[in-house]
Design a protein around this motif. Sequence first.
Motif: not given
Length: 318
Positions: A158, A155, A100
């Motif tokens: 973003n 995710h 991430p």
Amino acid sequence: MLRSQRERRVRTRTTYTGEPISTAGRHLARMGEDEPPIPAAAEEQAALETRLLAKWGYTEYRAWDVPFDRSADRRRKAYPPFGFRYVVPLTNELQISVHPDLLPQFIDRVLPSVDPDSGEVWGIPGLRARVHNRYVLLARPGMDARIKIWVRRTHWDNAVARALQGLELDMVAWLTRPDEWTLEETLFIERYGHLYDYRVVGNAFISGLLRRCHALHGQVYTRYWHLWMDSVVKLEWAGGLTHRVVIDRLQDPDFGLQAALEDETWQCRCEETEGDRRNPCYWATLIDHSGLELDLRRHPIGIWEETTDSRWHDGGEG
């Protein structure tokens, strides 16, 4: 095949791919015993994976909002090879879980943006993203090859917002033209498409390395892995596994690549020279049967080494 042999085969595959045990076992169960445990990519798939490594192989191992000059912080946070927590290799698809922290950087480097004035293209020309709830499918219209990124839609959105800060919308080709190539991308490929194309055999070798990227990783802290390409492919890492371990894995008759040492008399000295900055065991070269060279360059990092967990997934997909 005996149960113990199947279990050993599954665990060995995870050493190369980083997959969860359940994912590796499920995919191997669908394959015949005579099939290679890590499938080779089809021709167009291998070409796409080669371009992916060309654009992403020299990544910066840091979160998007961490300044580059805070390099001391990077010594204490461990990332997997190329930021890929695991890969799942299929003939016409490669599934990837991107760390991430590195996802905004991945989007910035891999997905294409264009300068309408100069015709310059960054990223992989023609690559487009189709966003689903649990994954994003990257593909080039008109080509039979795809990269599946395991990430939830929220995710991904973003990370996209962070990666696109400061860019004009008309530069973001993969958003403005989601189903077709732009003129700039088409012209760029016509002029420079030969770059990072190592033909069928060479692309297969580089793709094979990507599909085995966790063979470069073990239980000891590795500061980074960098890969770049010109007439040869150069892979450099700091700390972590020795040349001998990496080469043994890459030459494994069942799970490795078809490659031989350039110098058959070469001996690994990584362990005995670990603290010797002036005379490290720095360089070894593998050659595939097409003649493409892979230079393996290891830097010792001495006192910065520390033990870390080698499993990067937090649950299986695929």
